[in-house]
Write a protein that holds these residues in place. Structure first.
Motif, PDB file in Angstrom:
ATOM      1  N   THR A 169      -4.203   8.647  -0.494  1.00 29.88           N
ATOM      2  CA  THR A 169      -5.264   8.281   0.489  1.00 29.88           C
ATOM      3  C   THR A 169      -4.748   9.207   1.774  1.00 29.88           C
ATOM      4  O   THR A 169      -3.518   8.861   2.097  1.00 29.88           O
ATOM      5  CB  THR A 169      -5.434   6.767   0.802  1.00 29.88           C
ATOM      6  OG1 THR A 169      -5.605   6.103  -0.549  1.00 29.88           O
ATOM      7  CG2 THR A 169      -6.376   6.551   1.931  1.00 29.88           C
ATOM      8  N   SER A 178      -5.736   6.460   6.975  1.00 25.89           N
ATOM      9  CA  SER A 178      -6.729   5.617   6.255  1.00 25.89           C
ATOM     10  C   SER A 178      -5.778   4.678   5.307  1.00 25.89           C
ATOM     11  O   SER A 178      -4.712   5.115   5.127  1.00 25.89           O
ATOM     12  CB  SER A 178      -7.591   6.387   5.271  1.00 25.89           C
ATOM     13  OG  SER A 178      -8.467   6.968   6.136  1.00 25.89           O
ATOM     14  N   GLU A 179      -6.392   3.725   4.780  1.00 26.39           N
ATOM     15  CA  GLU A 179      -5.648   2.778   3.874  1.00 26.39           C
ATOM     16  C   GLU A 179      -6.225   2.717   2.513  1.00 26.39           C
ATOM     17  O   GLU A 179      -7.345   2.702   2.430  1.00 26.39           O
ATOM     18  CB  GLU A 179      -5.641   1.394   4.397  1.00 26.39           C
ATOM     19  CG  GLU A 179      -4.529   1.275   5.710  1.00 26.39           C
ATOM     20  CD  GLU A 179      -4.371  -0.072   6.089  1.00 26.39           C
ATOM     21  OE1 GLU A 179      -3.465  -0.592   6.438  1.00 26.39           O
ATOM     22  OE2 GLU A 179      -5.488  -0.869   5.888  1.00 26.39           O
ATOM     23  N   LYS A 221     -14.633   3.028   3.824  1.00 24.00           N
ATOM     24  CA  LYS A 221     -13.569   3.462   2.674  1.00 24.00           C
ATOM     25  C   LYS A 221     -14.558   4.457   1.802  1.00 24.00           C
ATOM     26  O   LYS A 221     -14.137   5.526   1.537  1.00 24.00           O
ATOM     27  CB  LYS A 221     -12.888   2.526   2.055  1.00 24.00           C
ATOM     28  CG  LYS A 221     -11.669   2.203   3.011  1.00 24.00           C
ATOM     29  CD  LYS A 221     -10.883   1.053   2.140  1.00 24.00           C
ATOM     30  CE  LYS A 221      -9.691   0.667   2.725  1.00 24.00           C
ATOM     31  NZ  LYS A 221      -9.558   0.176   3.870  1.00 24.00           N
ATOM     32  N   ALA A 224      -5.086  -2.827   0.918  1.00 24.29           N
ATOM     33  CA  ALA A 224      -3.816  -2.619   1.617  1.00 24.29           C
ATOM     34  C   ALA A 224      -3.719  -3.769   2.687  1.00 24.29           C
ATOM     35  O   ALA A 224      -2.607  -4.228   2.837  1.00 24.29           O
ATOM     36  CB  ALA A 224      -3.631  -1.324   2.101  1.00 24.29           C
ATOM     37  N   SER A 225      -4.922  -4.082   3.299  1.00 24.66           N
ATOM     38  CA  SER A 225      -4.708  -5.145   4.470  1.00 24.66           C
ATOM     39  C   SER A 225      -5.256  -6.341   4.229  1.00 24.66           C
ATOM     40  O   SER A 225      -5.503  -7.088   5.232  1.00 24.66           O
ATOM     41  CB  SER A 225      -5.162  -4.341   5.897  1.00 24.66           C
ATOM     42  OG  SER A 225      -4.326  -3.307   6.411  1.00 24.66           O
ATOM     43  N   GLU A 239      -3.615  10.280   5.362  1.00 29.24           N
ATOM     44  CA  GLU A 239      -2.995   9.844   6.386  1.00 29.24           C
ATOM     45  C   GLU A 239      -4.047   9.045   7.677  1.00 29.24           C
ATOM     46  O   GLU A 239      -5.056   9.984   7.751  1.00 29.24           O
ATOM     47  CB  GLU A 239      -1.921  10.544   7.112  1.00 29.24           C
ATOM     48  CG  GLU A 239      -1.191  10.060   8.073  1.00 29.24           C
ATOM     49  CD  GLU A 239      -0.252  11.139   8.774  1.00 29.24           C
ATOM     50  OE1 GLU A 239       0.611  10.675   9.857  1.00 29.24           O
ATOM     51  OE2 GLU A 239      -0.062  12.328   8.230  1.00 29.24           O
ATOM     52  N   ASP A 281     -15.551  -3.008   6.048  1.00 26.50           N
ATOM     53  CA  ASP A 281     -14.305  -1.957   5.615  1.00 26.50           C
ATOM     54  C   ASP A 281     -14.697  -1.093   4.413  1.00 26.50           C
ATOM     55  O   ASP A 281     -14.267   0.014   4.506  1.00 26.50           O
ATOM     56  CB  ASP A 281     -12.940  -2.408   5.819  1.00 26.50           C
ATOM     57  CG  ASP A 281     -11.905  -1.603   5.670  1.00 26.50           C
ATOM     58  OD1 ASP A 281     -11.561  -0.980   6.567  1.00 26.50           O
ATOM     59  OD2 ASP A 281     -11.139  -1.645   4.359  1.00 26.50           O
TER      60      ASP A 281
END
Length: 621
Positions: free
Chosen positions: A176, A180-181, A301, A185-186, A178, A297
């Motif tokens: 992924t 972005s996640e 993505k 992940a969160s 940099e 979110d």
């Protein structure tokens, strides 16, 4: 080239009762548009020349195809078949059992992988590609970029899969970009649902692998360090098909987890809903609508994933199980795609006909599978059960969206025509292919190996024959005879296979070059059923035309008997086409035979003799 009248005669058994002529809905901005043909290839199977075919065989035992197998010669031959787009299936990095640890690729647990090569719809990292496909797994993304360049150089456009409804249970997203996640992940895993969580959770639970059924064991019961009936996931997540059980059923999509799009467990939405009139607005208006909206979110993505691949040179996408994701998300993502590339080819899997118009108009899809009505009806007729009378009825019911309903007879999810559970004979697909190719302005799709009659008889491991395996390493024998040790010249094909492929080549090349197939349509099936002795429910006919081409399609779906009759062209078509009284020479554009169409008292009459499973495409000179 001089203007000509083309009549495509196809004996089939559908028709709408005296349906009036109607123009097909085509892209107005592309007046000179021609039909598009998509060639779907299962990428890891295409170039594999191993004939070992051991059930549950490893990559080393059964071999695997590579990006490099799509050589300039291979791509040239695919294009020469009459193809405009190639859909490379199984590109994003998905979970698989082969050990790539030396390339710093983490292991996948066979307890949550289907087969040994893994499902292409259990994506593990959307920002890299399947290491199986690379000569050097460390350089796998560079090798795919080289394939994009070769594909474009060959004059083809390319599609890949995006699977927004679910990802692999062990999704990593290691590559992924940099800033972005990766998915999840969160996430707040203490809650079953939160709008900006990427997954749904079953709090205070531990995931359990399903109970194996029907004698199935992971990897066929072979020894593997990680086959222990356990996969660590705390708390458990909802499974891809929507199962909310910590231990999903064996028939659930247990290798995947469902993505959260801001739809709460009770079905309510945590996002703005499109106004009712937005179905009539273009992608620019949709893009502007979402520009200042706060969206979940997961929407962002997947939009970023799509734009990433577009930036690499991918020309479009096939969206898996699109109806399991809210139509508003598609409006958001597809409008972003179209702003970046207005010509992007967007094909979606939607199986509920009542949702077709929303996903086309509000979701801004270019094309949907015409599976539940057209494909299913054709399959029934090919199997000897159905009447062709049903086809014009299906056509009439979707006339307003006909351009958006892509036709096919095979893909990776469906049985092979030649398999005993479908038709048992690849030749039974010939009249249905003529209809699929010529009845509407929509694109046509074929699956690799279909053109040589691949029967899918192999016991690959996970799943059963009749469908070419998408889960295991396997060779595809009839297709391999065309590959011919990577000469891609059909050198090992039998005479019957060669003749079948020649039929596909003739039909597809006519399809992508015809003006009439982007023009108007009228059914003449019921007219002939009432007025032509010898014409019955195993025959189908209709007309297509433009200013420069006039077509009549007639096909015989009967596998054992010929049909001989005098095809009638009704007076309104004779007048529309300005056909004068007397004889008109017609030429079959597939094989070149000449015939005479006679116009007497304003009615067209053409003596037709159709062998079993034969179709004609005639041109009036």
């Amino acid at each position: 080239m001089k203007n000509c009248l083309v009549l495509i005669l196809v004996f089939m058994g559908w028709g709408c009762k005296h349906e009036q002529k109607r123009p097909e809905h085509m892209h107005q901005e592309k007046a000179e548009a021609k039909k598009e043909v998509v060639y779907q290839v299962f990428t890891r199977l295409f170039g594999n020349t191993s004939t070992n075919n051991k059930p549950w065989g490893t990559l080393e035992e059964n071999g695997v195809g590579k990006f490099s197998d799509f050589t300039e010669r291979a791509l040239k031959e695919i294009k020469a078949l009459g193809v405009t787009h190639i859909w490379y299936t199984g590109i994003p990095h998905h979970a698989l059992v082969t050990d790539y640890n030396k390339y710093s690729i983490s292991h996948d647990d066979p307890d949550v992988v289907k087969g040994r090569a893994g499902s292409p719809y259990a994506v593990k990292d959307y920002y890299n590609v399947n290491p199986d496909l690379a000569e050097n797994p460390e350089k796998r993304l560079e090798e795919f970029k080289a394939l994009i360049r070769r594909t474009h150089k060959a004059g083809l456009k390319l599609l890949i899969d995006i699977v927004p409804n679910h990802v692999a249970r062990n999704y990593e997203g290691r590559f992924t970009p940099e800033g972005s996640e990766p998915f999840g992940a969160s996430d707040d895993t203490s809650l079953e649902y939160k709008r900006d969580n990427n997954f749904y959770y079953i709090p205070d639970s531990v995931f359990k692998v399903p109970k194996w059924e029907n004698g199935y064991l992971p990897l066929g019961g072979s020894n593997h360090l990680l086959v222990d009936g356990h996969f660590e996931e705390i708390p458990a997540k909802w499974t891809g098909n929507g199962s909310r059980l910590a231990q999903p059923h064996f028939n659930d999509w247990y290798e995947t987890v469902k993505i959260n799009y801001g739809v709460s467990p009770d079905g309510s939405y945590d996002f703005d809903v499109l106004p009712q009139d937005f179905g009539s607005k273009d992608h620019t208006a949709h893009f502007q609508f979402w520009k200042d909206k706060d969206v979940p979110d997961s929407w962002v993505k997947f939009k970023d994933i799509a734009l990433y691949w577009l930036g690499m040179g991918v020309d479009g996408f096939r969206f898996d199980m699109a109806e399991m994701v809210p139509v508003e998300f598609w409006s958001y993502m597809n409008s972003h795609i179209k702003v970046k590339n207005p010509d992007a080819f967007l094909l979606a899997e939607v199986y509920n006909p009542q949702l077709y118009r929303d996903y086309i108009h509000k979701g801004k899809m270019d094309y949907l599978y015409d599976k539940v009505e057209m494909y299913d009806s054709l399959k029934h007729i090919m199997q000897g059960h159905g009447w062709t009378d049903h086809i014009p009825v299906v056509k009439k019911g979707t006339a307003d969206i006909a351009h958006h309903l892509l036709h096919f007879l095979e893909n990776h999810d469906e049985q092979r025509i030649a398999s005993p559970d479908f038709a048992g004979d690849a030749l039974k697909g010939k009249p249905a292919m003529v209809v699929s190719a010529t009845m509407t302005t929509a694109p046509l799709m074929i699956y690799f190996g279909q053109e040589v009659g691949e029967p899918a008889q192999e016991n690959a491991g996970f799943g059963s024959p009749t469908r070419t395996s998408i889960f295991d390493y396997i060779g595809v024998p009839h297709h391999q005879r065309w590959v011919n040790d990577k000469k891609f010249d059909g050198g090992q094909l039998s005479e019957d296979e060669r003749v079948l492929r020649d039929f596909y080549k003739r039909l597809l090349n006519f399809t992508i070059n015809s003006n009439a197939l982007m023009g108007e349509y009228q059914d003449i099936h019921f007219y002939n059923k009432e007025n032509s002795e010898g014409y019955d429910h195993r025959v189908l006919s209709y007309v297509r035309w433009s200013d420069s081409e006039k077509l009549i399609v007639v096909s015989n779906f009967e596998a054992n008997d010929s049909r001989v009759f005098q095809l009638k062209l009704p007076s309104e078509i004779v007048q529309e086409w300005n056909l004068e009284e007397g004889g008109h020479e017609v030429v079959d554009v597939l094989y070149g035979s000449t015939h005479t169409l006679k116009v007497l008292d304003g009615i067209g009459k053409l003596d037709v003799s159709l062998d079993p499973l034969k179709s004609f495409i005639f041109r009036v000179e």
